[in-house]
Design a protein around this motif. Structure first.
Motif, PDB file in Angstrom:
ATOM      1  N   PRO A 188       0.808  -1.127  -0.057  1.00  0.00           N
ATOM      2  CA  PRO A 188       0.102  -0.050   0.132  1.00  0.00           C
ATOM      3  C   PRO A 188       0.811   1.376   0.139  1.00  0.00           C
ATOM      4  O   PRO A 188       2.034   1.494   0.585  1.00  0.00           O
ATOM      5  CB  PRO A 188      -0.762  -0.093   1.211  1.00  0.00           C
ATOM      6  N   ASP A 231      -1.419   6.673   2.699  1.00  0.00           N
ATOM      7  CA  ASP A 231      -2.309   6.225   3.924  1.00  0.00           C
ATOM      8  C   ASP A 231      -3.320   4.997   3.824  1.00  0.00           C
ATOM      9  O   ASP A 231      -4.232   4.773   4.435  1.00  0.00           O
ATOM     10  CB  ASP A 231      -3.076   7.437   4.673  1.00  0.00           C
ATOM     11  N   ARG A 232      -2.998   4.588   2.972  1.00  0.00           N
ATOM     12  CA  ARG A 232      -3.770   3.143   2.320  1.00  0.00           C
ATOM     13  C   ARG A 232      -3.682   1.858   3.183  1.00  0.00           C
ATOM     14  O   ARG A 232      -2.480   1.681   3.667  1.00  0.00           O
ATOM     15  CB  ARG A 232      -3.515   2.839   0.862  1.00  0.00           C
ATOM     16  N   VAL A 233      -4.548   1.090   3.420  1.00  0.00           N
ATOM     17  CA  VAL A 233      -4.650  -0.114   4.495  1.00  0.00           C
ATOM     18  C   VAL A 233      -5.142  -1.126   3.733  1.00  0.00           C
ATOM     19  O   VAL A 233      -6.382  -1.049   3.349  1.00  0.00           O
ATOM     20  CB  VAL A 233      -5.342   0.463   5.777  1.00  0.00           C
ATOM     21  N   VAL A 239      -5.890  -6.397   9.384  1.00  0.00           N
ATOM     22  CA  VAL A 239      -5.108  -5.457   8.668  1.00  0.00           C
ATOM     23  C   VAL A 239      -3.887  -6.433   8.159  1.00  0.00           C
ATOM     24  O   VAL A 239      -3.325  -7.032   8.836  1.00  0.00           O
ATOM     25  CB  VAL A 239      -4.635  -4.345   9.495  1.00  0.00           C
ATOM     26  N   VAL A 243       0.103  -1.952   5.625  1.00  0.00           N
ATOM     27  CA  VAL A 243      -0.341  -0.558   5.754  1.00  0.00           C
ATOM     28  C   VAL A 243       0.731   0.277   5.046  1.00  0.00           C
ATOM     29  O   VAL A 243       1.903  -0.191   4.961  1.00  0.00           O
ATOM     30  CB  VAL A 243      -0.388   0.231   6.946  1.00  0.00           C
ATOM     31  N   THR A 264       0.032   5.983   9.350  1.00  0.00           N
ATOM     32  CA  THR A 264      -1.516   5.426   9.642  1.00  0.00           C
ATOM     33  C   THR A 264      -1.505   4.882  10.870  1.00  0.00           C
ATOM     34  O   THR A 264      -0.543   4.896  11.850  1.00  0.00           O
ATOM     35  CB  THR A 264      -1.417   4.021   8.750  1.00  0.00           C
ATOM     36  N   LYS A 299      -1.988  -0.978  12.251  1.00  0.00           N
ATOM     37  CA  LYS A 299      -0.593  -1.656  11.801  1.00  0.00           C
ATOM     38  C   LYS A 299      -1.064  -3.392  11.509  1.00  0.00           C
ATOM     39  O   LYS A 299      -2.233  -3.637  11.790  1.00  0.00           O
ATOM     40  CB  LYS A 299       0.448  -1.705  12.894  1.00  0.00           C
ATOM     41  N   ALA A 300      -0.308  -3.745  10.800  1.00  0.00           N
ATOM     42  CA  ALA A 300      -0.650  -5.119  10.383  1.00  0.00           C
ATOM     43  C   ALA A 300      -0.865  -6.048  11.574  1.00  0.00           C
ATOM     44  O   ALA A 300      -0.377  -6.019  12.481  1.00  0.00           O
ATOM     45  CB  ALA A 300       0.602  -5.932   9.568  1.00  0.00           C
ATOM     46  N   LYS A 335      -8.694   3.911   2.685  1.00  0.00           N
ATOM     47  CA  LYS A 335      -7.659   4.987   3.422  1.00  0.00           C
ATOM     48  C   LYS A 335      -7.905   4.780   4.753  1.00  0.00           C
ATOM     49  O   LYS A 335      -8.786   4.313   5.215  1.00  0.00           O
ATOM     50  CB  LYS A 335      -8.309   6.256   2.902  1.00  0.00           C
ATOM     51  N   ASP A 336      -6.872   5.096   5.478  1.00  0.00           N
ATOM     52  CA  ASP A 336      -6.709   5.081   6.965  1.00  0.00           C
ATOM     53  C   ASP A 336      -7.724   5.875   7.655  1.00  0.00           C
ATOM     54  O   ASP A 336      -8.444   5.246   8.590  1.00  0.00           O
ATOM     55  CB  ASP A 336      -5.358   5.742   7.346  1.00  0.00           C
ATOM     56  N   LYS A 368     -10.598   0.790  15.744  1.00  0.00           N
ATOM     57  CA  LYS A 368      -9.625  -0.709  16.028  1.00  0.00           C
ATOM     58  C   LYS A 368     -10.417  -1.299  17.103  1.00  0.00           C
ATOM     59  O   LYS A 368     -10.983  -0.742  17.850  1.00  0.00           O
ATOM     60  CB  LYS A 368      -8.493  -0.232  16.619  1.00  0.00           C
TER      61      LYS A 368
END
Length: 107
Positions: free
Chosen positions: A15, A18-20, A51, A54, A68, A71-72, A97-98, A104
């Motif tokens: 990514p 700010d892509r997730v 996720v 990121v 971001t 996290k993964a 997008k984040d 979360k």
């Protein structure tokens, strides 16, 4: 309608900004008592996802990179719309997008 892309390996997708990259939880195909559910009952995508990867973050108006917020490995809550679908074999992933991620999920 979202665009769909196909890749041979999800590891080849990194990514940007700010892509997730997420993978939605799969709906249960049978009940706790063992009754199989019809496809029509399980076709609505679940809002929860894991996720996978990121991006490094996006620059703010001053040019500073804002990382971001996830996290993964994080479990997240997604909106019912948006994202770009990515197919790898039989698995489906989505890029959001984040700022589109709602929350979360703490375990």
């Amino acid at each position: 309608m979202s665009a769909q892309a196909t890749f041979k390996s999800i590891k080849s997708l990194v990514p940007l900004l700010d892509r997730v990259l997420v993978q939605r939880f799969k709906p249960e195909t049978k009940t706790a008592s063992g009754i199989f559910l019809p496809t029509s009952a399980t076709s609505t995508p679940l809002p929860e996802a894991t996720v996978i990867a990121v991006g490094p973050g996006a620059p703010n108006k001053d040019g500073q990179i804002i990382p971001t917020t996830v996290k993964a490995g994080d479990k997240v809550l997604l909106p019912g719309w948006g994202g770009n679908a990515i197919k790898v074999g039989d698995e489906e992933y989505h890029l959001f997008k984040d700022s589109d991620i709602l929350a979360k999920i703490q375990e």
